[in-house]
Design a protein around this motif. Structure first.
Motif, PDB file in Angstrom:
ATOM      1  N   LYS A  37      44.934 200.503 -35.073  1.00  0.00           N
ATOM      2  CA  LYS A  37      43.844 201.765 -35.144  1.00  0.00           C
ATOM      3  C   LYS A  37      42.915 202.102 -33.895  1.00  0.00           C
ATOM      4  O   LYS A  37      42.857 203.228 -33.461  1.00  0.00           O
ATOM      5  N   LEU A  38      42.720 200.966 -33.183  1.00  0.00           N
ATOM      6  CA  LEU A  38      41.877 200.898 -32.048  1.00  0.00           C
ATOM      7  C   LEU A  38      42.828 201.682 -30.966  1.00  0.00           C
ATOM      8  O   LEU A  38      42.250 202.487 -30.386  1.00  0.00           O
ATOM      9  N   MET A  39      44.056 201.227 -30.808  1.00  0.00           N
ATOM     10  CA  MET A  39      44.895 201.872 -29.696  1.00  0.00           C
ATOM     11  C   MET A  39      45.156 203.391 -29.778  1.00  0.00           C
ATOM     12  O   MET A  39      44.938 204.236 -28.904  1.00  0.00           O
ATOM     13  N   GLU A  40      45.443 203.565 -31.318  1.00  0.00           N
ATOM     14  CA  GLU A  40      45.525 205.009 -31.731  1.00  0.00           C
ATOM     15  C   GLU A  40      44.112 205.837 -31.253  1.00  0.00           C
ATOM     16  O   GLU A  40      44.332 206.896 -30.608  1.00  0.00           O
ATOM     17  N   TYR A  59      45.741 203.794 -20.315  1.00  0.00           N
ATOM     18  CA  TYR A  59      47.102 203.105 -20.790  1.00  0.00           C
ATOM     19  C   TYR A  59      47.336 201.566 -20.454  1.00  0.00           C
ATOM     20  O   TYR A  59      47.548 200.819 -21.184  1.00  0.00           O
ATOM     21  N   GLU A  60      46.976 201.398 -19.335  1.00  0.00           N
ATOM     22  CA  GLU A  60      47.057 200.057 -18.386  1.00  0.00           C
ATOM     23  C   GLU A  60      46.154 199.254 -19.367  1.00  0.00           C
ATOM     24  O   GLU A  60      46.580 197.935 -19.619  1.00  0.00           O
ATOM     25  N   GLY A  61      44.933 199.463 -19.429  1.00  0.00           N
ATOM     26  CA  GLY A  61      43.776 198.699 -20.332  1.00  0.00           C
ATOM     27  C   GLY A  61      44.529 198.389 -21.721  1.00  0.00           C
ATOM     28  O   GLY A  61      44.152 197.516 -22.176  1.00  0.00           O
ATOM     29  N   SER A  62      45.073 199.521 -22.344  1.00  0.00           N
ATOM     30  CA  SER A  62      45.631 199.064 -23.600  1.00  0.00           C
ATOM     31  C   SER A  62      46.666 198.270 -23.655  1.00  0.00           C
ATOM     32  O   SER A  62      46.908 197.447 -24.460  1.00  0.00           O
ATOM     33  N   LEU A  63      47.479 198.379 -22.770  1.00  0.00           N
ATOM     34  CA  LEU A  63      48.634 197.330 -22.452  1.00  0.00           C
ATOM     35  C   LEU A  63      48.048 195.951 -22.327  1.00  0.00           C
ATOM     36  O   LEU A  63      48.719 194.831 -22.974  1.00  0.00           O
ATOM     37  N   GLN A  64      46.908 195.494 -21.462  1.00  0.00           N
ATOM     38  CA  GLN A  64      46.320 194.369 -21.416  1.00  0.00           C
ATOM     39  C   GLN A  64      45.778 193.896 -22.516  1.00  0.00           C
ATOM     40  O   GLN A  64      45.912 192.751 -23.051  1.00  0.00           O
ATOM     41  N   ALA A  65      45.188 195.042 -23.407  1.00  0.00           N
ATOM     42  CA  ALA A  65      44.538 194.478 -24.671  1.00  0.00           C
ATOM     43  C   ALA A  65      45.706 194.032 -25.709  1.00  0.00           C
ATOM     44  O   ALA A  65      45.747 193.282 -26.402  1.00  0.00           O
ATOM     45  N   TYR A  66      46.978 194.860 -25.645  1.00  0.00           N
ATOM     46  CA  TYR A  66      48.099 194.379 -26.532  1.00  0.00           C
ATOM     47  C   TYR A  66      48.340 193.116 -26.340  1.00  0.00           C
ATOM     48  O   TYR A  66      48.703 192.394 -27.130  1.00  0.00           O
ATOM     49  N   GLU A  67      48.659 192.955 -25.070  1.00  0.00           N
ATOM     50  CA  GLU A  67      49.057 191.648 -24.410  1.00  0.00           C
ATOM     51  C   GLU A  67      48.036 190.608 -25.040  1.00  0.00           C
ATOM     52  O   GLU A  67      48.471 189.372 -25.682  1.00  0.00           O
ATOM     53  N   GLU A 104      38.738 189.602 -25.773  1.00  0.00           N
ATOM     54  CA  GLU A 104      39.297 189.781 -24.409  1.00  0.00           C
ATOM     55  C   GLU A 104      39.968 191.120 -24.345  1.00  0.00           C
ATOM     56  O   GLU A 104      40.153 191.874 -23.463  1.00  0.00           O
ATOM     57  N   ALA A 105      40.808 191.692 -25.574  1.00  0.00           N
ATOM     58  CA  ALA A 105      41.186 192.858 -25.682  1.00  0.00           C
ATOM     59  C   ALA A 105      40.051 193.892 -25.444  1.00  0.00           C
ATOM     60  O   ALA A 105      40.323 195.097 -24.688  1.00  0.00           O
ATOM     61  N   PHE A 106      39.076 193.765 -25.974  1.00  0.00           N
ATOM     62  CA  PHE A 106      37.822 194.804 -25.792  1.00  0.00           C
ATOM     63  C   PHE A 106      37.360 194.780 -24.395  1.00  0.00           C
ATOM     64  O   PHE A 106      37.147 195.770 -23.854  1.00  0.00           O
ATOM     65  N   MET A 110      37.220 197.842 -22.140  1.00  0.00           N
ATOM     66  CA  MET A 110      35.943 198.306 -21.723  1.00  0.00           C
ATOM     67  C   MET A 110      35.773 198.348 -20.286  1.00  0.00           C
ATOM     68  O   MET A 110      34.905 198.732 -19.746  1.00  0.00           O
ATOM     69  N   ALA A 111      36.557 197.500 -19.618  1.00  0.00           N
ATOM     70  CA  ALA A 111      36.429 197.313 -18.051  1.00  0.00           C
ATOM     71  C   ALA A 111      36.988 198.498 -17.107  1.00  0.00           C
ATOM     72  O   ALA A 111      37.042 198.664 -16.160  1.00  0.00           O
ATOM     73  N   THR A 112      37.562 199.558 -17.891  1.00  0.00           N
ATOM     74  CA  THR A 112      38.186 200.648 -17.322  1.00  0.00           C
ATOM     75  C   THR A 112      37.263 201.944 -17.146  1.00  0.00           C
ATOM     76  O   THR A 112      36.294 201.981 -17.965  1.00  0.00           O
TER      77      THR A 112
END
Length: 180
Positions: A37-40, A59-67, A104-106, A110-112
């Motif tokens: 839900k967060l990513m969507e 998108y890169e931040g999302s991938l790092q959050a996903y990781e 960590e994901a947030f 949020m750093a972007t």
């Protein structure tokens, strides 16, 4: 007697493993659902309102959050395996793994600058909506004959101006009376 104790222990261990497995699976389901839900929501917001560069960064931040989420899933799975092998694992440890992962994901998201831009746009939209609501409220109150905050401010400003003028007139009168 020994068989009874062994059976009781096996029953307790089986119950513990079932609870741990259920807790783990519920946590994974809830966290993956929250992550999804967060990513969507994040991608919807960024794709609609941001530049191509910011969308790419988002998108890169999302991938790092996903990781970060996937690392948490792996750590949780490892700890569940440890529990199944007999190691004492506190259920709160699973919660802590997921909380740390969420932080960590947030943090990654949020750093972007994309997040900053999206947040800025959201705040601007919220302020615009608030202004529209205030204007509608003021119109509605005027329609039924009530004073609004704007009306009270206007009256206050007029009173301050009247006091200033009155003071100026009093000063002039005092000077005129002194000259006589």
């Amino acid at each position: 007697m020994v068989n009874d104790a062994s059976s009781a222990f096996d029953g307790e261990m089986e119950s513990f493993v079932e609870r741990m497995t259920e807790t783990y699976m519920n946590a994974i389901d809830q966290n993956l659902d929250a992550q999804s839900k967060l990513m969507e929501a994040w991608m919807d917001a960024t794709e609609e309102n941001l530049s191509e560069e910011n969308v790419r960064e988002s998108y890169e931040g999302s991938l790092q959050a996903y990781e970060a989420w996937m690392n948490a899933a792996e750590r949780s799975f490892d700890r569940l395996g440890d529990a199944l092998e007999g190691e004492e694992v506190d259920a709160a440890e699973f919660r802590d793994i997921w909380l740390a992962s969420a932080n960590e994901a947030f943090k990654e998201t949020m750093a972007t600058t994309a997040f900053a831009a999206a947040t800025g746009q959201s705040v601007e939209e919220a302020l615009n909506a608030q202004q529209q609501v205030e204007e509608m409220t003021e119109e509605s109150l005027h329609a039924v004959g009530f004073a609004t905050v704007g009306d009270v401010r206007e009256v206050g400003e007029r009173l301050v101006e009247l006091e200033r003028r009155t003071h100026a007139i009093e000063s002039k009168l005092d000077r005129l009376l002194e000259e006589r």
